[in-house]
Design an enzyme around this catalytic site. Structure first.
Site, PDB file in Angstrom:
ATOM      1  N   GLY A 148     -17.001 -49.979  36.279  1.00 26.97           N
ATOM      2  CA  GLY A 148     -16.330 -48.808  35.745  1.00 26.97           C
ATOM      3  C   GLY A 148     -16.828 -47.504  36.328  1.00 26.97           C
ATOM      4  N   CYS A 149     -16.707 -46.439  35.536  1.00 27.41           N
ATOM      5  CA  CYS A 149     -16.968 -45.087  36.016  1.00 27.41           C
ATOM      6  C   CYS A 149     -18.420 -44.850  36.403  1.00 27.41           C
ATOM      7  CB  CYS A 149     -16.561 -44.073  34.946  1.00 27.41           C
ATOM      8  SG  CYS A 149     -14.787 -44.061  34.570  1.00 27.41           S
ATOM      9  N   SER A 150     -19.338 -45.645  35.905  1.00 26.70           N
ATOM     10  CA  SER A 150     -20.760 -45.428  36.177  1.00 26.70           C
ATOM     11  C   SER A 150     -21.244 -46.112  37.443  1.00 26.70           C
ATOM     12  CB  SER A 150     -21.596 -45.918  34.991  1.00 26.70           C
ATOM     13  OG  SER A 150     -21.442 -47.325  34.822  1.00 26.70           O
ATOM     14  N   PHE A 344     -21.032 -42.261  32.886  1.00 19.52           N
ATOM     15  CA  PHE A 344     -20.922 -43.163  31.741  1.00 19.52           C
ATOM     16  C   PHE A 344     -19.923 -44.269  32.047  1.00 19.52           C
ATOM     17  CE2 PHE A 344     -21.922 -38.904  30.262  1.00 19.52           C
ATOM     18  CZ  PHE A 344     -23.055 -39.122  29.504  1.00 19.52           C
TER      19      PHE A 344
END
Length: 358
Positions: A148-150, A344
């Site tokens: 994901g975004c992290s 995050f």
């Protein structure tokens, strides 16, 4: 002592600016009450542009996109979406890598780390990149998937480890996301609001031991308890299904306030307080996420200006976003400036590292 440095960052986005077109399209999916709420939220999102590999269609004629990939009542299945990823992703990656200006030094790349959570293919995107660039056949490849975004931070941590193990290593890190590949046809307001945030983008980063750019240190991750259901990214029959709870910003703000209150070196701030950080490179998961970081750490109103600028110009590009922020910072940062990068992702986890301009 060997130190790994982010020497350069190159970025690329597709040519089609679809933000306002998507907002218009989303209203047609929702009933009148939900459409009114959606419009208000779109105005407050602090996003002006988002880019896609697909051009918007003529909404008057009922076209979702000009390529007829998304056809009303018959959105593509997972197989078509993955085929589109395999077709499109390598070219966007090549654009970002070209922006690095490696010129004749491509043959010197020893490691390739690729992070992406929006597509799967085998041979993988890492191999497609190696073929296109003509990288050495013994290049050491690592694929970071579905974090994901992290994911940009773990990808950089892998690059750092390669340089610490071999100071002669030259690591190419690529973060590529085709978020608009997973649009869903839905009348659910929360889902529509989620897709209003995301755009496509790619960042390419050169990491070596050469003292140029940002010196990296002190990678640290923290999982926020009882948040595992707030960000999810599941594989469905018609694409990847994103769930982004409205409770995410509140949990982030609470966790950061608790971290700020710690007096020991076990937290993200290492017990030093925010005064030890000059530059904040925070992943712009959305305006409310950036507001939560600002509130949780008690930062000055302009502390997250680079993150807000990237969000406005590109939306949330998942793992690529924080690299766009770091690139924006790199040109203007003064020597000796101390920074913290933070992103995050599902878990819910905060991935961080410290950096310093050399």
């Amino acid at each position: 002592m060997t130190v790994a440095h982010i020497n350069r960052i190159g970025t690329a986005v597709p040519e089609h600016d679809i933000h306002h077109g998507f907002v218009d399209y989303a209203r047609t999916m929702l009933d009148a009450r939900k459409a009114a709420v959606f419009s208000r939220m779109a105005e407050r999102a602090a996003i002006t542009h988002r880019y896609s590999h697909l051009a918007m269609g003529d909404l008057v004629e009922g076209e979702v996109d000009a390529q007829d990939f998304y056809r009303r009542g018959a959105f593509p299945d997972i197989g078509r979406r993955m085929a589109q990823y395999e077709k499109t992703a390598p070219g966007l990656a090549e654009e970002a890598i070209a922006a690095l200006g490696l010129n004749g030094s491509v043959a010197e790349i020893t490691h390739l780390v690729v992070a992406s959570c929006t597509g799967f293919t085998a041979p993988g995107l890492d191999q497609h990149i190696a073929w296109r660039l003509g990288l050495r056949p013994d290049i050491q490849r690592t694929l970071v998937g579905f974090m994901g975004c992290s994911a940009a931070v773990p990808a950089l941590r892998i690059a750092q480890a390669a340089v610490l193990a071999d100071p002669a290593a030259r690591v190419l890190v690529v973060n590529l996301e085709l978020c608009t590949l997973h649009l869903q046809e839905t009348g659910d307001l929360e889902t529509a609001l989620t897709f209003m945030l995301f755009g496509d983008g790619c960042a390419a980063t050169l990491v070596t031991a050469e003292p140029e750019g940002f010196a990296m240190a002190d990678f640290r991750a923290a999982t926020i308890p009882q948040t595992e259901d707030l960000i999810t990214w599941d594989i469905g029959a018609q694409g990847f299904l994103m769930h982004l709870s409205g409770g995410v910003p509140g949990k982030i703000a609470q966790a950061l306030r608790e971290d700020l209150a710690r007096g020991d070196d076990g937290g993200l701030l290492r017990g030093e307080g925010t005064q030890a950080v000059d530059l904040w490179a925070v992943h712009g998961g959305g305006r409310t996420v950036l507001d939560a970081v600002e509130s949780g750490f008690g930062l000055a109103p302009d502390a997250l200006a680079p993150s807000r600028a990237v969000l406005a110009a590109h939306g949330n590009m998942s793992s690529a976003t924080v690299m766009f922020v770091l690139r924006r910072m790199m040109a203007d940062a003064v020597a000796g400036a101390r920074g913290m990068a933070m992103a995050f992702g599902p878990g819910m986890v905060a991935e961080t590292f410290r950096f310093r301009k050399v």
